[in-house]
Write a protein that holds these residues in place. Structure first.
Motif, mmCIF file in Angstrom:
data_model
loop_
_atom_site.group_PDB
_atom_site.id
_atom_site.type_symbol
_atom_site.label_atom_id
_atom_site.label_comp_id
_atom_site.label_asym_id
_atom_site.label_seq_id
_atom_site.Cartn_x
_atom_site.Cartn_y
_atom_site.Cartn_z
ATOM 1 N N UNK A 17 14.575 45.098 -6.228
ATOM 2 C CA UNK A 17 14.696 45.055 -7.681
ATOM 3 C C UNK A 17 14.269 46.408 -8.206
ATOM 4 N N UNK A 18 15.061 46.992 -9.111
ATOM 5 C CA UNK A 18 14.685 48.255 -9.730
ATOM 6 C C UNK A 18 15.380 48.396 -11.074
ATOM 7 N N UNK A 19 14.846 49.270 -11.891
ATOM 8 C CA UNK A 19 15.458 49.517 -13.195
ATOM 9 C C UNK A 19 16.709 50.352 -12.958
ATOM 10 N N UNK A 20 17.850 49.790 -13.290
ATOM 11 C CA UNK A 20 19.126 50.464 -13.083
ATOM 12 C C UNK A 20 20.147 49.877 -14.041
ATOM 13 N N UNK A 21 20.999 50.695 -14.584
ATOM 14 C CA UNK A 21 22.068 50.218 -15.447
ATOM 15 C C UNK A 21 23.165 49.580 -14.596
ATOM 16 N N UNK A 22 23.697 48.445 -15.031
ATOM 17 C CA UNK A 22 24.775 47.782 -14.313
ATOM 18 C C UNK A 22 26.084 48.514 -14.591
ATOM 19 N N UNK A 23 26.780 48.887 -13.510
ATOM 20 C CA UNK A 23 28.123 49.447 -13.624
ATOM 21 C C UNK A 23 28.881 49.075 -12.354
ATOM 22 N N UNK A 24 30.003 49.701 -12.112
ATOM 23 C CA UNK A 24 30.857 49.328 -10.976
ATOM 24 C C UNK A 24 30.173 49.518 -9.625
ATOM 25 N N UNK A 25 29.183 50.407 -9.542
ATOM 26 C CA UNK A 25 28.545 50.669 -8.250
ATOM 27 C C UNK A 25 27.028 50.513 -8.256
ATOM 28 N N UNK A 26 26.423 50.042 -9.360
ATOM 29 C CA UNK A 26 24.971 49.895 -9.444
ATOM 30 C C UNK A 26 24.583 48.536 -10.020
ATOM 31 N N UNK A 27 23.446 48.023 -9.548
ATOM 32 C CA UNK A 27 22.890 46.774 -10.056
ATOM 33 C C UNK A 27 21.369 46.856 -9.954
ATOM 34 N N UNK A 28 20.635 46.226 -10.874
ATOM 35 C CA UNK A 28 19.180 46.246 -10.770
ATOM 36 C C UNK A 28 18.656 45.364 -9.627
ATOM 37 N N UNK A 29 19.503 44.517 -9.064
ATOM 38 C CA UNK A 29 19.126 43.682 -7.926
ATOM 39 C C UNK A 29 20.162 43.859 -6.836
ATOM 40 N N UNK A 30 19.698 44.110 -5.607
ATOM 41 C CA UNK A 30 20.627 44.221 -4.489
ATOM 42 C C UNK A 30 19.889 43.916 -3.195
ATOM 43 N N UNK A 31 20.641 43.703 -2.149
ATOM 44 C CA UNK A 31 20.075 43.447 -0.829
ATOM 45 C C UNK A 31 20.160 44.741 -0.037
ATOM 46 N N UNK A 32 19.127 45.003 0.757
ATOM 47 C CA UNK A 32 19.069 46.269 1.464
ATOM 48 C C UNK A 32 18.739 46.049 2.935
ATOM 49 N N UNK A 33 19.304 46.906 3.772
ATOM 50 C CA UNK A 33 18.961 46.963 5.189
ATOM 51 C C UNK A 33 18.214 48.275 5.395
ATOM 52 N N UNK A 34 17.092 48.191 6.067
ATOM 53 C CA UNK A 34 16.317 49.388 6.337
ATOM 54 C C UNK A 34 16.203 49.585 7.839
ATOM 55 N N UNK A 35 16.336 50.820 8.256
ATOM 56 C CA UNK A 35 16.206 51.163 9.665
ATOM 57 C C UNK A 35 15.062 52.136 9.864
#
Length: 161
Positions: A17-35
């Motif tokens: 979760x982060x402060x981000x404006x919603x547009x075609x390629x950004x969202x304030x919520x997303x799932x992430x894979x970390x290596x």
């Protein structure tokens, strides 16, 4: 006291979760894979090669990547990695905002202080880390032009997969 630790190689999923404006390629919520890779002799070159192989396997051998310097608090040096746009092939369109590139992940060499904080001697071991949004990978892999489609619960859209 330093703990004798074996080389570390792992990938972890998570929700961000982060402060981000919603547009075609950004969202304030997303799932992430970390290596994360920690071992003797790990270099930035290995990080780049790992990500080039990932991009070719995930998006096709014609996919290009580029590194852009960036700041992340736990890695130094750090970079953002872009892939050539999956819609226009890098020529420029509304999805890539005319740039020909789409940001896909952040990465860098694990900062020596992070290694020290984990009881790992940074004079012997080094590491690299990366994090990428699963949603953006799905977008690129399946040619989805707008990230918001993944969250709208449109049955006609979802039944394509």
């Amino acid at each position: 006291m330093e703990i004798n630790k074996p080389p570390l190689r792992m990938v972890c999923p998570g929700r961000v979760f982060r402060i981000d404006e919603v547009d075609a390629t950004h969202s304030p919520m997303f799932h992430q894979i970390e290596g994360l890779v920690v071992d003797k002799g790990v270099t930035m070159r290995e990080l780049r090669e790992t990500l080039e192989i990932f991009a070719a396997e995930m998006f096709g051998s014609e996919t290009k990547i580029r590194f852009r310097p960036h700041h992340f608090p736990f890695t130094e040096p750090s970079a953002e990695v872009d892939i050539s746009c999956f819609v226009c092939g890098g020529k420029g369109c509304s999805v890539c905002k005319g740039e020909g590139w789409i940001e896909i992940l952040g990465c860098g060499m694990v900062h020596p202080n992070v290694l020290k904080g984990c009881g790992i001697d940074p004079d012997i071991y080094a590491g690299f880390a990366f994090g990428m949004g699963v949603d953006r990978i799905v977008m690129a892999k399946y040619g989805i032009r707008d990230l918001r489609y993944l969250f709208e619960n449109n049955i006609r859209f979802l039944e394509q997969f």
